[in-house]
Design a protein around this motif. Structure first.
Motif, short mmCIF file in Angstrom:
data_model
loop_
_atom_site.label_atom_id
_atom_site.label_comp_id
_atom_site.label_asym_id
_atom_site.label_seq_id
_atom_site.Cartn_x
_atom_site.Cartn_y
_atom_site.Cartn_z
N LYS A 96 -9.06 -0.30 -3.99
CA LYS A 96 -8.81 1.03 -3.45
C LYS A 96 -8.00 1.88 -4.42
O LYS A 96 -8.24 3.10 -4.55
N TYR A 97 -7.04 1.25 -5.12
CA TYR A 97 -6.13 2.01 -5.97
C TYR A 97 -6.37 1.76 -7.46
O TYR A 97 -5.53 2.10 -8.29
N LEU A 137 1.89 1.79 -3.50
CA LEU A 137 0.74 2.24 -4.29
C LEU A 137 0.45 3.72 -4.04
O LEU A 137 0.11 4.47 -4.96
N GLU A 138 0.59 4.13 -2.80
CA GLU A 138 0.32 5.53 -2.43
C GLU A 138 1.38 6.46 -3.00
O GLU A 138 1.07 7.56 -3.48
N GLU A 139 2.64 6.03 -2.95
CA GLU A 139 3.75 6.95 -3.23
C GLU A 139 4.22 6.92 -4.68
O GLU A 139 4.98 7.82 -5.09
N LEU A 145 -6.69 -3.81 -1.80
CA LEU A 145 -5.81 -2.75 -2.31
C LEU A 145 -6.04 -2.50 -3.80
O LEU A 145 -5.98 -1.35 -4.25
N GLU A 154 0.83 -1.21 0.00
CA GLU A 154 0.00 0.00 0.00
C GLU A 154 0.86 1.25 0.00
O GLU A 154 0.52 2.25 -0.66
N LYS A 155 1.97 1.21 0.72
CA LYS A 155 2.86 2.37 0.74
C LYS A 155 3.38 2.67 -0.67
O LYS A 155 3.42 3.83 -1.11
#
Length: 393
Positions: A196-197, A161-163, A193, A158-159
């Motif tokens: 979400k992404y 995917l976020e960054e 995930l 997730e980190k």
């Protein structure tokens, strides 16, 4: 590296106990093989999980199909396709609860073909660090940006995917069952995930099909959930044949047939191979308890025997039993001693696994008899002195 450097490279590989050579073996049953000298072995390094390679119905299907030729004669889009491959694609799609499926020549080529066709510049592929080499190589040739996350670590994924900026499509790709550790991917976490992404989820069920789930349908059935956008698989393990497949919505499979170069430019597999895999798949569908029940009972028996003897192995819900030895030479020596006594085991070394985690990869099949399991346990326990496995972490 220059060609003149190859002798030194080979010398380095030998010195580090990583040199590999082909050893001829002819399988006479699904669990026994003979070498060219006639010595017979009980085989525990095969991926023929359900013993389909020697089932009489599967062998009969191959004999019946050989009247259509020993090869296919060309690529499917230019030379036509044998009926058996189209029939097999329909049956795989039904089995995997997908609209359609595409057959490739190998499981390795399937991952290359899928990732090469679907991902490209502007896209980002998020890949588990323990994914099979075919996924790693597929990511490399796709020209998409690649991000590797710590094994089954959803927080790390997730980190990333976020960054990670992404102008195009995000892809998450993972093995369903990891072939060197025998553990199952965290599908619930991955589906959460990917939703979400807005990612496209690809799961390679090569070592999951026919092994996990109530009826052998793999990772999705194991977790009793949907959410996988594209399932990759192989015909060469539980289905006792050769080749691979990708199962997805028809729009995706049509695109693969038109844009995946490994599919377009490969001579297709033969009617014999297609008929073999189709017969095996139908046997699995008709009687999953016969095959998967035997596989699970044999796996449980072997694990209980190893545990009773104090031999440590990595935990998991599959028939892959990794016994971590640590040093390359320890794994090689142990496998050699067991081979001398008629038991074939795989000694897995870097780069297949991280340095310091060389292991014996023991695979149990549905075809092993109780006597064969007992013989393997006897030999493995006798030979374990001096190469005591390290405790799993």
């Amino acid at each position: 590296m220059k060609i003149k450097d190859i002798p030194q490279k080979l010398a380095d590989i030998r010195r580090e106990d990583r040199f590999r050579a082909v050893h001829d073996l002819r399988m006479i049953t699904a669990s026994r093989g003979v070498d060219r000298s006639g010595k017979e072995y009980i085989v525990f390094n095969s991926n023929d999980y359900l013993g389909m390679t020697h089932e009489k119905e599967v062998e009969e299907a191959a004999r019946n199909a050989v009247i259509y030729g020993t090869g296919s004669g060309g690529a499917r889009l230019t030379s036509g396709a044998v009926f058996e491959l189209s029939d097999l694609e329909k049956e795989i799609a039904r089995f995997k609860h997908k609209e359609d499926a595409v057959i490739f020549n190998t499981g390795y080529m399937t991952n290359l073909g899928v990732l090469y066709a679907l991902a490209g510049p502007g896209d980002v592929i998020f890949s588990d660090e323990l994914n099979h080499a075919s996924i790693v190589d597929g990511c490399r040739i796709s020209r998409a940006a690649g991000k590797v996350y710590f094994h089954s670590d959803m927080g790390a994924l997730e980190k990333l995917l976020e960054e990670t900026p992404c102008q195009g499509q995000r892809f998450i790709v993972t093995d369903g069952v990891f072939s060197m550790d025998g553990d199952v991917a965290d599908l619930p976490g991955l589906v959460k995930l990917k939703e979400k992404y807005d990612a496209f989820l690809i799961v390679d069920d090569a070592h999951a099909t026919g092994v996990i789930g109530n009826t052998g349908r793999g990772t999705a059935e194991y977790y009793h959930m949907e959410g996988i956008d594209l399932q990759v698989g192989t015909l060469s393990k539980s289905l006792g044949a050769e080749g691979g497949f990708a199962a997805a919505d028809r729009t995706i499979t049509d695109y693969l047939r038109n844009c995946s170069r490994p599919f377009i430019f490969s001579t297709s597999i033969s009617a014999v191979t297609g008929a073999t895999a189709l017969a095996a798949l139908k046997l699995l569908e008709e009687n999953p308890e016969k095959y998967m029940g035997a596989l699970r009972r044999n796996t449980k028996y072997m694990k209980e025997g190893l545990t009773k003897a104090g031999i440590s192995f990595l935990p998991g819900d599959t028939s892959i039993i990794p016994i971590v030895m640590g040093r390359e030479e320890a794994a090689m020596e142990y496998a050699a001693r067991c081979k001398e006594r008629g038991i074939l085991l795989s000694a897995i070394r870097p780069p297949s696994v991280p340095k310091g985690t060389s292991r014996i990869r023991l695979t149990v099949t549905a075809a092993h008899t109780r006597a064969e399991l007992d013989k393997a346990l006897e030999v493995m326990i006798d030979e374990i002195q001096g190469t005591r496995p390290v405790s799993p972490t």
